[in-house]
Write a protein that holds these residues in place. Structure first.
Motif, PDB file in Angstrom:
ATOM      1  N   GLY A  94       0.792  -1.224   0.000  1.00 52.58           N
ATOM      2  CA  GLY A  94       0.000   0.000   0.000  1.00 52.58           C
ATOM      3  C   GLY A  94       0.818   1.263   0.000  1.00 52.58           C
ATOM      4  O   GLY A  94       0.386   2.298  -0.522  1.00 52.58           O
ATOM      5  N   THR A  95       2.019   1.212   0.554  1.00 53.34           N
ATOM      6  CA  THR A  95       2.928   2.354   0.560  1.00 53.34           C
ATOM      7  C   THR A  95       4.072   2.181  -0.421  1.00 53.34           C
ATOM      8  O   THR A  95       4.444   3.111  -1.131  1.00 53.34           O
ATOM      9  CB  THR A  95       3.487   2.573   1.976  1.00 53.34           C
ATOM     10  OG1 THR A  95       2.460   3.129   2.801  1.00 53.34           O
ATOM     11  CG2 THR A  95       4.678   3.520   1.974  1.00 53.34           C
ATOM     12  N   ASN A  96       4.637   0.992  -0.494  1.00 53.27           N
ATOM     13  CA  ASN A  96       5.876   0.801  -1.240  1.00 53.27           C
ATOM     14  C   ASN A  96       5.685   0.395  -2.696  1.00 53.27           C
ATOM     15  O   ASN A  96       6.552   0.672  -3.529  1.00 53.27           O
ATOM     16  CB  ASN A  96       6.745  -0.239  -0.530  1.00 53.27           C
ATOM     17  CG  ASN A  96       7.075   0.180   0.891  1.00 53.27           C
ATOM     18  OD1 ASN A  96       7.085   1.367   1.203  1.00 53.27           O
ATOM     19  ND2 ASN A  96       7.332  -0.778   1.761  1.00 53.27           N
ATOM     20  N   HIS A  97       4.559  -0.272  -3.016  1.00 50.40           N
ATOM     21  CA  HIS A  97       4.258  -0.682  -4.392  1.00 50.40           C
ATOM     22  C   HIS A  97       2.748  -0.585  -4.599  1.00 50.40           C
ATOM     23  O   HIS A  97       2.082  -1.607  -4.838  1.00 50.40           O
ATOM     24  CB  HIS A  97       4.721  -2.121  -4.655  1.00 50.40           C
ATOM     25  CG  HIS A  97       6.095  -2.428  -4.155  1.00 50.40           C
ATOM     26  ND1 HIS A  97       6.323  -2.948  -2.905  1.00 50.40           N
ATOM     27  CD2 HIS A  97       7.309  -2.262  -4.730  1.00 50.40           C
ATOM     28  CE1 HIS A  97       7.634  -3.102  -2.737  1.00 50.40           C
ATOM     29  NE2 HIS A  97       8.246  -2.697  -3.813  1.00 50.40           N
ATOM     30  N   PRO A  98       2.168   0.616  -4.509  1.00 48.30           N
ATOM     31  CA  PRO A  98       0.696   0.716  -4.478  1.00 48.30           C
ATOM     32  C   PRO A  98      -0.018   0.113  -5.681  1.00 48.30           C
ATOM     33  O   PRO A  98      -1.147  -0.380  -5.542  1.00 48.30           O
ATOM     34  CB  PRO A  98       0.455   2.229  -4.383  1.00 48.30           C
ATOM     35  CG  PRO A  98       1.687   2.762  -3.718  1.00 48.30           C
ATOM     36  CD  PRO A  98       2.807   1.926  -4.265  1.00 48.30           C
ATOM     37  N   ARG A  99       0.600   0.130  -6.878  1.00 47.89           N
ATOM     38  CA  ARG A  99      -0.096  -0.434  -8.032  1.00 47.89           C
ATOM     39  C   ARG A  99      -0.228  -1.953  -7.937  1.00 47.89           C
ATOM     40  O   ARG A  99      -1.031  -2.562  -8.644  1.00 47.89           O
ATOM     41  CB  ARG A  99       0.598  -0.017  -9.335  1.00 47.89           C
ATOM     42  CG  ARG A  99       0.370   1.453  -9.684  1.00 47.89           C
ATOM     43  CD  ARG A  99       0.881   1.822 -11.059  1.00 47.89           C
ATOM     44  NE  ARG A  99       2.296   1.575 -11.191  1.00 47.89           N
ATOM     45  CZ  ARG A  99       2.848   0.764 -12.090  1.00 47.89           C
ATOM     46  NH1 ARG A  99       2.092   0.126 -12.958  1.00 47.89           N
ATOM     47  NH2 ARG A  99       4.157   0.605 -12.143  1.00 47.89           N
ATOM     48  N   MET A 100       0.539  -2.554  -7.047  1.00 48.72           N
ATOM     49  CA  MET A 100       0.392  -3.991  -6.815  1.00 48.72           C
ATOM     50  C   MET A 100      -0.996  -4.305  -6.250  1.00 48.72           C
ATOM     51  O   MET A 100      -1.528  -5.405  -6.471  1.00 48.72           O
ATOM     52  CB  MET A 100       1.479  -4.476  -5.854  1.00 48.72           C
ATOM     53  CG  MET A 100       1.439  -5.958  -5.545  1.00 48.72           C
ATOM     54  SD  MET A 100       2.797  -6.445  -4.452  1.00 48.72           S
ATOM     55  CE  MET A 100       2.389  -8.173  -4.153  1.00 48.72           C
ATOM     56  N   LEU A 101      -1.593  -3.342  -5.533  1.00 43.80           N
ATOM     57  CA  LEU A 101      -2.916  -3.577  -4.956  1.00 43.80           C
ATOM     58  C   LEU A 101      -3.955  -3.840  -6.043  1.00 43.80           C
ATOM     59  O   LEU A 101      -4.868  -4.647  -5.856  1.00 43.80           O
ATOM     60  CB  LEU A 101      -3.334  -2.394  -4.086  1.00 43.80           C
ATOM     61  CG  LEU A 101      -2.438  -2.080  -2.880  1.00 43.80           C
ATOM     62  CD1 LEU A 101      -2.999  -0.897  -2.105  1.00 43.80           C
ATOM     63  CD2 LEU A 101      -2.279  -3.297  -1.974  1.00 43.80           C
ATOM     64  N   SER A 102      -3.823  -3.149  -7.179  1.00 43.58           N
ATOM     65  CA  SER A 102      -4.752  -3.391  -8.294  1.00 43.58           C
ATOM     66  C   SER A 102      -4.636  -4.818  -8.799  1.00 43.58           C
ATOM     67  O   SER A 102      -5.642  -5.463  -9.118  1.00 43.58           O
ATOM     68  CB  SER A 102      -4.468  -2.408  -9.444  1.00 43.58           C
ATOM     69  OG  SER A 102      -4.664  -1.079  -9.037  1.00 43.58           O
ATOM     70  N   ALA A 103      -3.392  -5.315  -8.880  1.00 41.67           N
ATOM     71  CA  ALA A 103      -3.189  -6.687  -9.338  1.00 41.67           C
ATOM     72  C   ALA A 103      -3.761  -7.683  -8.333  1.00 41.67           C
ATOM     73  O   ALA A 103      -4.368  -8.696  -8.715  1.00 41.67           O
ATOM     74  CB  ALA A 103      -1.704  -6.946  -9.569  1.00 41.67           C
ATOM     75  N   LEU A 104      -3.580  -7.419  -7.034  1.00 40.24           N
ATOM     76  CA  LEU A 104      -4.135  -8.315  -6.018  1.00 40.24           C
ATOM     77  C   LEU A 104      -5.656  -8.285  -6.038  1.00 40.24           C
ATOM     78  O   LEU A 104      -6.309  -9.330  -5.857  1.00 40.24           O
ATOM     79  CB  LEU A 104      -3.601  -7.922  -4.639  1.00 40.24           C
ATOM     80  CG  LEU A 104      -2.097  -8.104  -4.419  1.00 40.24           C
ATOM     81  CD1 LEU A 104      -1.700  -7.623  -3.027  1.00 40.24           C
ATOM     82  CD2 LEU A 104      -1.673  -9.554  -4.618  1.00 40.24           C
ATOM     83  N   GLU A 105      -6.230  -7.101  -6.267  1.00 43.66           N
ATOM     84  CA  GLU A 105      -7.686  -6.997  -6.379  1.00 43.66           C
ATOM     85  C   GLU A 105      -8.193  -7.836  -7.546  1.00 43.66           C
ATOM     86  O   GLU A 105      -9.193  -8.566  -7.419  1.00 43.66           O
ATOM     87  CB  GLU A 105      -8.084  -5.534  -6.570  1.00 43.66           C
ATOM     88  CG  GLU A 105      -9.582  -5.318  -6.727  1.00 43.66           C
ATOM     89  CD  GLU A 105      -9.929  -3.897  -7.132  1.00 43.66           C
ATOM     90  OE1 GLU A 105     -10.957  -3.380  -6.666  1.00 43.66           O
ATOM     91  OE2 GLU A 105      -9.168  -3.308  -7.938  1.00 43.66           O
ATOM     92  N   LYS A 106      -7.509  -7.770  -8.681  1.00 41.92           N
ATOM     93  CA  LYS A 106      -7.925  -8.551  -9.844  1.00 41.92           C
ATOM     94  C   LYS A 106      -7.757 -10.049  -9.580  1.00 41.92           C
ATOM     95  O   LYS A 106      -8.602 -10.865  -9.988  1.00 41.92           O
ATOM     96  CB  LYS A 106      -7.118  -8.124 -11.066  1.00 41.92           C
ATOM     97  CG  LYS A 106      -7.568  -8.786 -12.362  1.00 41.92           C
ATOM     98  CD  LYS A 106      -6.856  -8.184 -13.562  1.00 41.92           C
ATOM     99  CE  LYS A 106      -7.301  -8.859 -14.859  1.00 41.92           C
ATOM    100  NZ  LYS A 106      -6.647  -8.246 -16.056  1.00 41.92           N
ATOM    101  N   ALA A 107      -6.682 -10.398  -8.894  1.00 37.59           N
ATOM    102  CA  ALA A 107      -6.472 -11.808  -8.555  1.00 37.59           C
ATOM    103  C   ALA A 107      -7.590 -12.314  -7.649  1.00 37.59           C
ATOM    104  O   ALA A 107      -8.116 -13.418  -7.840  1.00 37.59           O
ATOM    105  CB  ALA A 107      -5.117 -11.979  -7.879  1.00 37.59           C
ATOM    106  N   LYS A 108      -7.974 -11.498  -6.673  1.00 33.65           N
ATOM    107  CA  LYS A 108      -9.066 -11.886  -5.777  1.00 33.65           C
ATOM    108  C   LYS A 108     -10.368 -12.074  -6.546  1.00 33.65           C
ATOM    109  O   LYS A 108     -11.122 -13.025  -6.293  1.00 33.65           O
ATOM    110  CB  LYS A 108      -9.251 -10.811  -4.704  1.00 33.65           C
ATOM    111  CG  LYS A 108      -8.173 -10.801  -3.642  1.00 33.65           C
ATOM    112  CD  LYS A 108      -8.393 -11.847  -2.571  1.00 33.65           C
ATOM    113  CE  LYS A 108      -9.599 -11.513  -1.731  1.00 33.65           C
ATOM    114  NZ  LYS A 108      -9.737 -12.424  -0.581  1.00 33.65           N
TER     115      LYS A 108
END
Length: 759
Positions: A232-246
């Motif tokens: 959420g702080t260090n690689h925020p765009r990763m959250l979009s990928a995790l959301e899509k994975a979920k």
């Protein structure tokens, strides 16, 4: 209209503290992004610049190395990426008049935040021996000064050539080429301080020191384990990928000593549903004690072995080596020891095991929480064991995913920025350029600091970065830098390293990622490699901040011509004029870059070959993926002590401080805070809001103290504490490093907390 830089350092001695948040991004992130961007760039420039960020015809974010998806949003950036761009594309300027008004002694008293807020450097600046302030100097004179000092060395190995992860592939290749033609492998880089442990473990076990997954694999996974990482702080765009994975059915286990808002819930600002409600990401949160990860994965491996049919025996038999020795060690894993090491309950581990066994495709992602301990390399090897057991390397939706923290740190290593280069790389370099590169190993970051301290290195040249603030044992590092004959920094902005100098010092201002690069051969572009081995072009569009800036490739080429002279057969002038000629040479030296110029013409870029991922071929010493068996280690605390991890705030990227808030953790207007579990705090007599000194304890008996930290009662794991770097780097002993990788052990520092005179 853009705002002016601060005239004085803001007071930070009374941070405001509120409850931590439980969701990341959303409307607050949009508002914060726009406010900070407009303050630096103004409204119009903000819109024009951010809409080019991470686009196929635009420039790559100078922040993290998370990859871009094939289909990109109009706003394909995160809050912290926008902050990084705003700081680079700022309208603020640091001119020679600024340096005339601020002696080096004054700059040395300023915070990193204040220095960074002053704006872009506009001229080459020189600090003469005995002078008290920098003065403007011509590029020709600057290169002469560097050449004088380099030529005066008794050996090329008395020079150090440091690299930051922002440096492009082309600049990095030229830089290592120059250093090796000069005669040294002293090429320390920021990777030595972060993912060196990952590379060391992965090279030994799977034969390549990089992750084995592509972005699409996350969308195909059944289970994703995120360990020692705060996306959420260090690689925020990763959250979009995790959301899509979920959304595709994946489940997520988070393993971390701190609960982090981004892994609890992600409010995607790209969708109405995301803005209003968001998506819960973590299915199981394992709040592990600092340094307990190896014990956790070892016990999970034992439990997998004990479960009938859980091991992928066909994969193990065909593709792996060392299984029996590993299995013997894993079966000896002890429940009680694991619960002590991890701070977890038996029920939590059983729940994690059930999720592991239900998954046919598992990915493990990690960052500094796994790489900066004494036992980091065996910890990551144990992660590899965990994946090998069930055949989770070399098939879609599965694999290792070390998440790199800087935009081209992986590409720099691919280009040869490494103090211990492979013989095959040196052979290819010699064949292509006709000189014999040095074969002896050079200095990494820790050894480079020791070399300066011991007068074995006299010239320090940094291609980007903020070495002084990034390195451990601040007082030792700064004293070592001051012993150098010459320190040189290629930079876009001011930082503390410019105020901690050798007898002479140079600041060489360079183009940023956002800026147009015009050379004799026309407009140029550079390339970068992301965290998953994808290579693509980056094209700046803004006018340079000053007419006196040179690009990083131009700086290297001109310096090489001045230092190496007519004896060099390398066409430095041609390389400076046309970066395509550099890429042609890279194609003949670096595996995977054949037809480089043609491949990079594809707007989406191209994936570098990865034998374990692509072919289930493992180029290790055994020719197979290697199981390993190492004793389980974890930090053991003396009575009355805590285990401290250093970390970033949300208004921070590496050593760059964008602001004084960490809003997800409820911290505002200050950085000198220490997060302590309330029960630990009560046992130690530390009231919330009291002030304490952090004193680290190490085998050398030296007192290392960080004074005046506000105690914040926070839901950390028991026995664990956290505080921001670089303020706490002073506590990390230079000799406290990871076995094998020599990475500073910044995530497991034994500290005692003493009442502060500030209280």
């Amino acid at each position: 209209m853009a705002g002016k830089p601060p005239q004085s350092d803001p007071v930070q001695d009374a941070p405001q503290v509120s409850e931590p948040q439980h969701a990341a991004a959303g409307l607050p992130a949009i508002g914060h992004t726009l406010r900070m961007a407009q303050r630096q760039m103004g409204v119009k420039r903000t819109a024009l610049t951010l809409l080019r960020l991470n686009q196929k015809d635009g420039f790559d974010c100078p922040g993290c190395a998370w990859p871009e998806p094939e289909h990109r949003h109009t706003a394909e950036f995160c809050e912290n990426g926008a902050k990084a761009v705003a700081e680079e594309a700022t309208l603020r300027r640091v001119t020679p008049d600024f340096f005339a008004a601020h002696p080096v002694a004054d700059l040395a008293t300023r915070s990193g935040y204040w220095l960074g807020q002053q704006g872009r450097l506009t001229h080459p600046m020189y600090l003469a021996e005995g002078a008290d302030r920098y003065e403007a100097v011509s590029w020709e004179r600057a290169f002469d000064i560097v050449a004088e000092e380099l030529k005066a060395l008794a050996s090329p190995d008395e020079a150090l050539f440091y690299t930051s992860g922002r440096t492009s592939n082309e600049a990095a290749f030229l830089y290592q080429l120059f250093a090796r033609e000069f005669g040294t492998n002293n090429l320390p880089d920021c990777s030595n301080m972060c993912h060196e442990s990952s590379g060391s473990a992965l090279n030994e076990t799977i034969g390549i020191g990089k992750g084995s997954v592509l972005l699409e694999d996350l969308y195909k996974a059944d289970l994703i384990v995120v360990a020692g990482q705060n996306p959420g702080t260090n690689h925020p765009r990763m959250l979009s990928a995790l959301e899509k994975a979920k959304a595709g059915g994946a489940r997520i286990i988070t393993v971390n000593p701190l609960p982090e808002a981004g892994m609890e819930r992600f409010k995607n600002p790209q969708t109405a549903q995301g803005m209003l409600k968001g998506a819960a990401l973590t299915d199981l949160f394992l709040q592990i004690r600092i340094g307990g990860d190896q014990a956790l994965f070892r016990l999970l491996n034992k439990l997998i072995l004990e479960t009938e049919g859980a091991v992928d025996t066909a994969f193990v038999d065909e593709h792996t080596h060392g299984y029996e020795e590993f299995a013997e060690a894993a079966r000896a894993a002890d429940w009680d020891e694991t619960l002590t090491a991890t701070g977890l309950t038996r029920a939590q581990i059983d729940e994690a095991l059930a999720m592991v066994l239900a998954s046919e495709r598992t990915i493990v992602c990690w960052a500094m929480g796994l790489t900066q301990h004494k036992h980091s390399v065996p910890t990551i090897r144990e992660v590899v064991n965990f994946l090998l057991l069930r055949g989770n390397i070399g098939r879609p939706g599965a694999g290792v995913c070390p998440v790199r923290g800087h935009s081209n740190v992986q590409g720099d290593r691919t280009m040869g920025i490494f103090e211990r280069p492979a013989p095959a790389f040196l052979d290819a370099l010699e064949k292509e350029f006709g000189f014999a590169p040095p074969r002896g190993h050079g200095y990494d970051v820790v050894r480079a600091i020791r070399a300066m301290r011991d007068d074995k290195a006299k010239v320090f040249f940094a291609m980007g970065g903020n070495f002084v603030s990034a390195s451990p044992d601040t007082e030792v590092t700064e004293a070592a830098m001051r012993r150098a004959r010459l320190t040189v920094h290629v930079s876009t902005k001011l930082n503390r390293s410019h105020a901690v100098t050798g007898a002479r010092a140079l600041i060489l201002p360079t183009l940023g990622r956002t800026e147009r690069d015009l050379q004799g051969g026309g407009e140029q572009f550079v390339t970068v490699e992301d965290s998953m081995g994808m290579v693509h072009a980056s094209r700046g569009r803004l006018e340079p901040a000053s007419e006196h800036l040179l690009s990083e490739p131009a700086i290297v080429c001109r310096l090489a011509r001045r230092v190496l002279g007519e004896g060099s057969r390398t066409p430095w002038e041609e390389f400076e004029k046309d970066y395509a000629t550099v890429r042609d040479r890279i194609a003949r030296v670096v595996p995977g870059f054949d037809d480089f110029n043609a491949k990079v013409a594809d707007p989406a870029g191209f994936a570098l070959p990865h034998a374990p991922r692509d072919e289930r071929r493992f180029p290790t010493a055994t020719g197979k993926a290697n199981f390993t068996a190492a004793p389980v280690e974890y930090p053991k605390l003396p009575e009355g002590r805590l285990l401290l991890q250093t970390l970033r705030s949300h208004d921070q990227y590496n050593t760059t401080i964008y602001g004084l808030d960490d809003r997800y953790r409820g911290i505002r207007n200050g950085r000198r805070v220490v997060l302590v579990n309330p029960e630990d705090a009560r046992e130690l007599g530390l009231a919330d809001g009291s002030y304490t000194d952090l004193v680290s304890e190490w085998t050398d008996g030296v007192e290392r103290r960080a004074a005046g930290f506000r105690v914040v009662h926070y839901p950390t794991a028991r026995g664990c504490a956290a505080a921001y770097y670089p303020e706490t780097n002073v506590l990390v002993p230079l000799d406290a490093t990871a076995d094998t990788s020599n990475t500073p052990a910044s995530k497991s520092v034994v500290v005692r907390l003493e009442q502060s005179v500030t209280n």
